[in-house]
Design an enzyme around this catalytic site. Structure first.
Site, mmCIF file in Angstrom:
data_model
loop_
_atom_site.group_PDB
_atom_site.id
_atom_site.type_symbol
_atom_site.label_atom_id
_atom_site.label_comp_id
_atom_site.label_asym_id
_atom_site.label_seq_id
_atom_site.Cartn_x
_atom_site.Cartn_y
_atom_site.Cartn_z
ATOM 1 N N TYR A 144 0.850 -1.194 0.000
ATOM 2 C CA TYR A 144 0.000 0.000 0.000
ATOM 3 C C TYR A 144 0.878 1.234 0.000
ATOM 4 O O TYR A 144 1.811 1.338 0.797
ATOM 5 C CB TYR A 144 -0.897 -0.009 1.250
ATOM 6 C CG TYR A 144 -1.840 1.167 1.340
ATOM 7 C CD1 TYR A 144 -2.887 1.310 0.424
ATOM 8 C CD2 TYR A 144 -1.713 2.129 2.337
ATOM 9 C CE1 TYR A 144 -3.766 2.381 0.509
ATOM 10 C CE2 TYR A 144 -2.588 3.199 2.432
ATOM 11 C CZ TYR A 144 -3.618 3.321 1.514
ATOM 12 O OH TYR A 144 -4.486 4.385 1.595
ATOM 13 N N ASP A 239 9.219 2.757 0.137
ATOM 14 C CA ASP A 239 8.135 3.406 0.862
ATOM 15 C C ASP A 239 8.299 3.019 2.330
ATOM 16 O O ASP A 239 7.884 1.943 2.750
ATOM 17 C CB ASP A 239 6.784 2.951 0.299
ATOM 18 C CG ASP A 239 5.624 3.530 1.099
ATOM 19 O OD1 ASP A 239 5.873 4.218 2.114
ATOM 20 O OD2 ASP A 239 4.471 3.298 0.693
ATOM 21 N N LYS A 267 3.637 8.775 9.030
ATOM 22 C CA LYS A 267 3.438 8.152 10.346
ATOM 23 C C LYS A 267 4.420 8.665 11.405
ATOM 24 O O LYS A 267 4.270 9.795 11.851
ATOM 25 C CB LYS A 267 3.427 6.632 10.202
ATOM 26 C CG LYS A 267 2.318 6.213 9.213
ATOM 27 C CD LYS A 267 1.903 4.770 9.194
ATOM 28 C CE LYS A 267 0.621 4.613 8.397
ATOM 29 N NZ LYS A 267 0.735 3.944 7.135
HETATM 30 C C1 LIG Z 1 0.107 4.436 5.753
HETATM 31 C C2 LIG Z 1 0.895 4.198 4.555
HETATM 32 C C3 LIG Z 1 0.832 5.054 3.446
HETATM 33 C C4 LIG Z 1 -0.161 6.181 3.342
HETATM 34 O O1 LIG Z 1 0.034 7.162 4.300
HETATM 35 P P1 LIG Z 1 -1.185 8.152 4.662
HETATM 36 O O2 LIG Z 1 -0.584 9.105 5.633
HETATM 37 O O3 LIG Z 1 -2.259 7.284 5.228
HETATM 38 O O4 LIG Z 1 -1.613 8.812 3.411
HETATM 39 C C5 LIG Z 1 1.702 4.843 2.406
HETATM 40 N N1 LIG Z 1 2.584 3.834 2.437
HETATM 41 C C6 LIG Z 1 2.669 2.987 3.477
HETATM 42 C C7 LIG Z 1 3.694 1.898 3.465
HETATM 43 C C8 LIG Z 1 1.819 3.123 4.557
HETATM 44 O O5 LIG Z 1 1.876 2.245 5.564
#
Ligand SMILES: *Cc1c(COP(=O)(O)O)cnc(C)c1O
Length: 428
Positions: A144, A239, A267
């Protein structure tokens, strides 16, 4: 435990907010029932609107690595708010957090702050496309990268939970530039590169996957991606929205010693305020406006409250590198305890864990990619989730989510959790 007022509040919310929530994973669609409305939180605990105290294993989906309402972060935000909450002009604070991030994370010279992980990944891809002058990207099924169009192709997290991997609203034109690979499968990636010569701008990967449960990379997987990227003029994007400042001070790059070209954050970097960031070597970052041709902007980017929270969080982590060892020890203790009681109760399961991330899958086979993650028994997961809720333990309301261990958890909390899992799993 009763969740009566939460149910009433949810009914009110549903009238004016789609599905009653501002982000789908918060709804209990995958497990049934209604979401819990939180009133406050401190350390490892949530206090809900019914007066229940819950041990929290979600921690705002990752940011609260040092526990809720962590004093230095709260103080920094409160003090900063008194000076004004947004200017749309540069502040010294932005340079301070940028310098600290660049110091903590390997292989980056410059970093740009945005408002979410979604924005970070979306901007990273645009930058990679502009820099390489190529259009296509490779992503992995079950990973994601936020909800921007290019990534909603077999995405993890809520996008799997709700069975809409290819969201309506994403155009065919966008989808054709996103190539899909199997996580932990290098030969699959190599095939895609061969089939699309000189067309792939970037490979984006969760270097430790966390949005289909926790799935660590197999030995050699990240090294192999690095080599394929280097050999083919492709940028490797880690990511690290979930793993950055969580699995090590310098994230997975530091943990496994593999270099990425662009790295995305979110995060933890915001200390619980809305922050994302992406970073790279100067030659890549200088491609961004106003220095370069790739446009990217934000009215509230680098917001002083958000930067104050993020800076206080990174300073705390930087000052106490042992925190990552403590988190790892607590996670290993919890994993061993869960393993023991589930085994005793003849439950079929697999536990995946790395650092302070852990997930329990109700399937006996190794969970190494999206396909194997999807085999878990959802009916058992529902009983597990609701059973734990009755015991005062809050895990993510979906079998596809990782639990996040916080430094505020005590060994008593972990023992309590293991005992609760023992009790609940006897009823399966
Ligand atoms: C949470 C998450 C996102 C998206 O971040 P948001 O602040 O919710 O837009 C993207 N990549 C990873 C790996 C994530 O865990």
């Amino acid at each position: 435990m009763l969740y009566k007022r939460s149910s009433q509040l949810f009914a009110e919310a549903e009238k004016v907010i789609p599905g009653g929530v501002n982000s789908p994973v918060r709804a209990f669609k995958a497990v049934g029932g209604t979401p819990i409305f939180v009133k406050s939180a401190k350390g490892a605990y949530l206090y809900d609107e019914d007066g229940n105290k819950l041990i929290d294993y979600i921690n705002s989906w990752g940011p609260m690595i040092l526990g809720h309402a962590y004093e230095p972060v709260v103080e920094a935000v409160v003090e900063r708010a008194k000076l004004g909450t947004s200017f749309g002009m540069p502040t010294e604070l932005e340079t301070q957090i940028a310098a600290l991030a660049v110091k903590m994370v390997p292989n980056i010279d410059k970093i740009r702050f945005v408002n979410s992980g979604t924005e970070a990944c979306m901007s990273a891809i645009r930058l990679a496309r502009g820099y390489t002058k190529r259009d296509k990207i490779i992503k992995f099924a079950g990973c994601y990268h936020g909800h921007s169009d290019s990534f909603l192709i077999q995405a993890g997290s809520g996008a799997i939970t709700f069975g809409s991997p290819n969201s309506p609203g994403v155009t065919a034109g966008t989808a054709k530039d996103t190539l899909l690979a199997r996580y932990n499968d290098l030969s699959n990636v190599a095939e895609l590169i061969t089939a699309n010569p000189n067309e792939i701008a970037a490979i984006i990967v969760e270097p430790v996957a966390g949005n289909m449960g926790c799935i660590p990379p197999k030995e050699g997987f990240l090294e192999g991606l690095r080599q394929l990227c280097t050999d083919n003029g492709i940028l490797l994007i880690f990511d690290e929205v979930m793993t950055g400042f969580r699995l090590a001070s310098g994230g997975v790059q530091e943990l496994v010693g593999v270099t990425s070209d662009i790295v995305c954050f979110g995060k933890v970097i915001g200390g619980g305020l809305p922050v994302g960031a992406f970073a790279a070597r100067a030659e890549i970052m200088n491609y961004l406006a106003p220095l370069g041709p790739v446009y990217q902007a934000g009215t509230l980017s680098g917001n002083p409250l958000a930067m104050a929270a993020g800076l206080a969080m990174l300073q705390a982590l930087d000052a106490d590198r042992d925190v990552f060892n403590r988190l790892k020890d607590k996670t290993a203790y919890l994993a061993a305890g869960i393993d023991r009681v589930l085994r005793n109760n003849n439950v079929v399961f697999t536990i995946n864990t790395i650092g302070s991330m852990i997930s329990v899958h109700f399937d006996e086979n190794a969970v190494v990619d999206f396909q194997t993650a999807a085999k878990g028994d959802n009916e058992t997961f529902k009983k597990f989730f609701h059973g734990l809720l009755q015991e005062g333990i809050y895990i993510a309301p979906s079998a596809y989510e990782t639990w996040f261990i916080t430094d505020a958890l005590t060994y008593e909390d972990l023992d309590f959790t293991i005992q609760a899992i023992d009790k609940v799993s006897k009823t399966f």
